[in-house]
Design a protein around this motif. Structure first.
Motif, PDB file in Angstrom:
ATOM      1  N   ALA A   1      24.986 -41.670  19.277  1.00  0.00           N
ATOM      2  CA  ALA A   1      26.320 -41.554  20.045  1.00  0.00           C
ATOM      3  C   ALA A   1      27.425 -40.742  19.440  1.00  0.00           C
ATOM      4  N   ASN A   2      27.391 -41.068  17.688  1.00  0.00           N
ATOM      5  CA  ASN A   2      28.417 -40.392  17.219  1.00  0.00           C
ATOM      6  C   ASN A   2      28.166 -39.141  16.977  1.00  0.00           C
ATOM      7  N   TRP A   3      26.721 -38.505  16.814  1.00  0.00           N
ATOM      8  CA  TRP A   3      26.570 -37.443  16.744  1.00  0.00           C
ATOM      9  C   TRP A   3      26.758 -36.610  17.998  1.00  0.00           C
ATOM     10  N   ALA A   4      26.588 -37.363  19.238  1.00  0.00           N
ATOM     11  CA  ALA A   4      27.039 -36.739  20.469  1.00  0.00           C
ATOM     12  C   ALA A   4      28.507 -36.556  20.549  1.00  0.00           C
ATOM     13  N   GLY A   5      29.381 -37.538  20.177  1.00  0.00           N
ATOM     14  CA  GLY A   5      30.666 -37.309  20.329  1.00  0.00           C
ATOM     15  C   GLY A   5      31.188 -36.307  19.406  1.00  0.00           C
ATOM     16  N   THR A   6      30.780 -36.155  18.113  1.00  0.00           N
ATOM     17  CA  THR A   6      31.094 -34.982  17.394  1.00  0.00           C
ATOM     18  C   THR A   6      30.764 -33.793  17.684  1.00  0.00           C
ATOM     19  N   ALA A   7      29.508 -33.605  18.372  1.00  0.00           N
ATOM     20  CA  ALA A   7      29.258 -32.245  18.943  1.00  0.00           C
ATOM     21  C   ALA A   7      29.909 -31.917  20.238  1.00  0.00           C
ATOM     22  N   ARG A   8      30.234 -33.033  21.009  1.00  0.00           N
ATOM     23  CA  ARG A   8      31.243 -32.643  22.185  1.00  0.00           C
ATOM     24  C   ARG A   8      32.619 -32.150  21.774  1.00  0.00           C
ATOM     25  N   LYS A   9      33.086 -32.730  20.852  1.00  0.00           N
ATOM     26  CA  LYS A   9      34.318 -32.349  20.156  1.00  0.00           C
ATOM     27  C   LYS A   9      34.428 -30.618  19.777  1.00  0.00           C
ATOM     28  N   GLY A  10      33.473 -30.477  19.086  1.00  0.00           N
ATOM     29  CA  GLY A  10      33.031 -29.018  18.811  1.00  0.00           C
ATOM     30  C   GLY A  10      32.881 -28.081  19.902  1.00  0.00           C
ATOM     31  N   ALA A  11      32.236 -28.660  20.860  1.00  0.00           N
ATOM     32  CA  ALA A  11      32.066 -27.777  22.147  1.00  0.00           C
ATOM     33  C   ALA A  11      33.334 -27.549  22.779  1.00  0.00           C
ATOM     34  N   GLU A  12      34.290 -28.594  22.853  1.00  0.00           N
ATOM     35  CA  GLU A  12      35.594 -28.307  23.406  1.00  0.00           C
ATOM     36  C   GLU A  12      36.388 -27.493  22.606  1.00  0.00           C
ATOM     37  N   LEU A  13      36.219 -27.582  21.147  1.00  0.00           N
ATOM     38  CA  LEU A  13      37.119 -26.618  20.110  1.00  0.00           C
ATOM     39  C   LEU A  13      36.568 -25.259  20.501  1.00  0.00           C
ATOM     40  N   PHE A  14      35.356 -24.966  20.638  1.00  0.00           N
ATOM     41  CA  PHE A  14      34.857 -23.706  20.317  1.00  0.00           C
ATOM     42  C   PHE A  14      34.626 -22.882  21.842  1.00  0.00           C
ATOM     43  N   ASP A  15      34.622 -23.666  22.799  1.00  0.00           N
ATOM     44  CA  ASP A  15      34.663 -23.363  24.234  1.00  0.00           C
ATOM     45  C   ASP A  15      33.032 -23.388  24.416  1.00  0.00           C
ATOM     46  N   PRO A  16      32.715 -24.183  25.492  1.00  0.00           N
ATOM     47  CA  PRO A  16      31.268 -24.027  26.050  1.00  0.00           C
ATOM     48  C   PRO A  16      30.646 -22.635  26.427  1.00  0.00           C
ATOM     49  N   ALA A  17      31.654 -21.846  26.839  1.00  0.00           N
ATOM     50  CA  ALA A  17      31.317 -20.574  27.349  1.00  0.00           C
ATOM     51  C   ALA A  17      30.677 -19.535  26.049  1.00  0.00           C
ATOM     52  N   THR A  18      31.132 -19.820  24.980  1.00  0.00           N
ATOM     53  CA  THR A  18      30.848 -19.089  23.752  1.00  0.00           C
ATOM     54  C   THR A  18      29.355 -19.567  23.165  1.00  0.00           C
ATOM     55  N   PRO A  19      28.408 -18.569  22.421  1.00  0.00           N
ATOM     56  CA  PRO A  19      27.347 -19.120  21.968  1.00  0.00           C
ATOM     57  C   PRO A  19      27.519 -20.292  20.982  1.00  0.00           C
ATOM     58  N   ALA A  20      28.359 -20.617  19.996  1.00  0.00           N
ATOM     59  CA  ALA A  20      28.669 -21.647  19.316  1.00  0.00           C
ATOM     60  C   ALA A  20      28.993 -22.958  20.081  1.00  0.00           C
ATOM     61  N   GLY A  21      29.810 -22.775  21.031  1.00  0.00           N
ATOM     62  CA  GLY A  21      30.066 -23.743  22.022  1.00  0.00           C
ATOM     63  C   GLY A  21      29.056 -24.206  22.691  1.00  0.00           C
ATOM     64  N   GLU A  22      28.235 -23.318  23.362  1.00  0.00           N
ATOM     65  CA  GLU A  22      26.888 -23.754  24.149  1.00  0.00           C
ATOM     66  C   GLU A  22      25.894 -24.512  23.446  1.00  0.00           C
ATOM     67  N   ARG A  23      25.850 -24.041  22.141  1.00  0.00           N
ATOM     68  CA  ARG A  23      24.713 -24.763  21.270  1.00  0.00           C
ATOM     69  C   ARG A  23      25.399 -26.228  21.063  1.00  0.00           C
ATOM     70  N   LEU A  24      26.661 -26.414  20.688  1.00  0.00           N
ATOM     71  CA  LEU A  24      27.163 -27.560  20.507  1.00  0.00           C
ATOM     72  C   LEU A  24      27.184 -28.516  21.667  1.00  0.00           C
ATOM     73  N   GLU A  25      27.374 -27.761  22.905  1.00  0.00           N
ATOM     74  CA  GLU A  25      27.485 -29.049  24.011  1.00  0.00           C
ATOM     75  C   GLU A  25      25.958 -29.235  24.661  1.00  0.00           C
ATOM     76  N   ARG A  26      25.097 -28.550  24.196  1.00  0.00           N
ATOM     77  CA  ARG A  26      23.612 -28.961  24.422  1.00  0.00           C
ATOM     78  C   ARG A  26      23.342 -30.066  23.378  1.00  0.00           C
ATOM     79  N   MET A  27      23.715 -29.620  22.124  1.00  0.00           N
ATOM     80  CA  MET A  27      23.513 -30.799  21.349  1.00  0.00           C
ATOM     81  C   MET A  27      24.261 -32.191  21.669  1.00  0.00           C
ATOM     82  N   SER A  28      25.152 -31.962  22.171  1.00  0.00           N
ATOM     83  CA  SER A  28      25.940 -33.233  22.696  1.00  0.00           C
ATOM     84  C   SER A  28      25.361 -33.896  23.599  1.00  0.00           C
ATOM     85  N   GLN A  29      24.918 -33.290  24.811  1.00  0.00           N
ATOM     86  CA  GLN A  29      24.044 -33.754  25.805  1.00  0.00           C
ATOM     87  C   GLN A  29      22.796 -34.441  25.205  1.00  0.00           C
ATOM     88  N   PHE A  30      21.996 -33.616  24.197  1.00  0.00           N
ATOM     89  CA  PHE A  30      20.802 -34.288  23.843  1.00  0.00           C
ATOM     90  C   PHE A  30      21.060 -35.450  22.994  1.00  0.00           C
TER      91      PHE A  30
END
Length: 317
Positions: A185-214
């Motif tokens: 859950a901590n990994w998911a939360g950290t990745a989710r914050k990163g996705a919001e920071l980088f924007d899920p529409a960007t390559p980095a943001g998309e990777r972090l969003e998928r990591m958060s979901q996983f």
């Protein structure tokens, strides 16, 4: 079980395989030895990074001479109070510890937990752990503090005595499961914050969003919030149906073909969307209102184009 001491040739092979990145179990199979023998040999001679065959050979000879000079006239019993071979019990404890190390638990914490778990006594003191594991009191204290933070071990004071007793938590593996769920859950939360920071529409943001979901899905599953097994089975059947049909199907067509109620189909469609990371490389996609098809998610657009069937004109030429 093969016996005898490790030879200098054995130690040279161990050093070579460690440098090449081989695991203890792989080296043990090559030498036809127990995995615990290899892990113990490496641990007592500098660890993975510091193991040297020549030094290990010299150190082993030195230890053997010290034991011989300090050995009492009569050796202790070869079996314990239950008639079990003491060396076999200790070897199993080392194997138990090595298994935990391979899952990420620190080595000393693994050894302490293994010894507590395989001891017949209800509890052990720090002095007993120091004596049995042949390490410093500081090492035991650090390991106990770590295991306490994971709620795997607890301590109880001895009335009228200065020392404490350490006990295995009664629900140790449930606690380990919960700890792992919290970590996910901590990994998911950290990745989710990163996705919001980088924007899920960007390559980095998309990777972090998928990591958060996983990791969120792993945490939910381990916390008992995952899908019902029957729904998971239905999701697999839904994917199989769309693959077999090789064309988009409406909800009505799917319900009729699978002989499912609309609620059952709806649950399977919802699970397929939620667990898309786990059904990879297949995913259910909405291609039109209330119409679904199966898609392959791993391929890039360039790879899809390269794998597309050639047109009739291209085949003719």
């Amino acid at each position: 079980m093969p016996g005898g001491r490790l030879t200098q040739q054995d130690r040279l092979l161990i050093a070579t395989r460690l440098t090449a990145g081989h695991g203890y179990a792989e080296i043990a199979r090559e030498l036809d030895r127990p995995t615990s023998t290899i892990s113990r040999e490496v641990t007592r001679n500098g660890g993975r990074a510091g193991y040297r065959a020549e030094h290990a050979q010299l150190a082993t000879g030195s230890r053997a001479r010290r034991r011989k000079s300090s050995a009492p006239e009569e050796s202790g019993p070869a079996t314990d109070a239950y008639g079990r071979d003491r060396s076999a019990v200790r070897e199993y404890a080392e194997l138990f510890a090595e298994t935990m190390v391979e899952t990420g638990l620190p080595r000393m914490a693994s050894r302490v937990l293994s010894f507590l778990y395989t001891a017949d006594a209800a509890s052990l003191t720090a002095a007993e752990l120091v004596r049995e594991l042949k390490v410093s009191p500081a090492s035991i204290s650090k390991a106990i503090n770590y295991l306490e933070s994971l709620e795997l071990v607890r301590r109880e004071p001895d009335p009228g005595q200065r020392h404490e007793h350490y006990l295995i938590a009664e629900d140790i593996w449930i606690q380990a499961w919960r700890t792992s769920a919290r970590a996910n859950a901590n990994w998911a939360g950290t990745a989710r914050k990163g996705a919001e920071l980088f924007d899920p529409a960007t390559p980095a943001g998309e990777r972090l969003e998928r990591m958060s979901q996983f990791f969120q899905q792993l945490s939910d599953d381990m916390s008992g919030h995952g899908p019902d097994p029957e729904v998971a089975e239905d999701t697999a059947t839904l994917l199989a149906a769309l693959v077999h049909a090789s064309r988009p199907l409406t909800s009505t067509q799917l319900s009729t073909a699978l002989d499912w109620s609309s609620d059952r189909l709806s649950a399977a469609l919802s699970a397929a969307k939620t667990y898309e990371l786990f059904t990879d490389p297949l995913a259910v996609k909405t291609v039109a209102p209330d119409t679904y098809a199966v898609a392959v998610t791993r391929l890039s657009d360039a790879q899809r184009r390269a794998l597309a069937p050639a047109s009739p004109r291209a085949r003719a030429t």
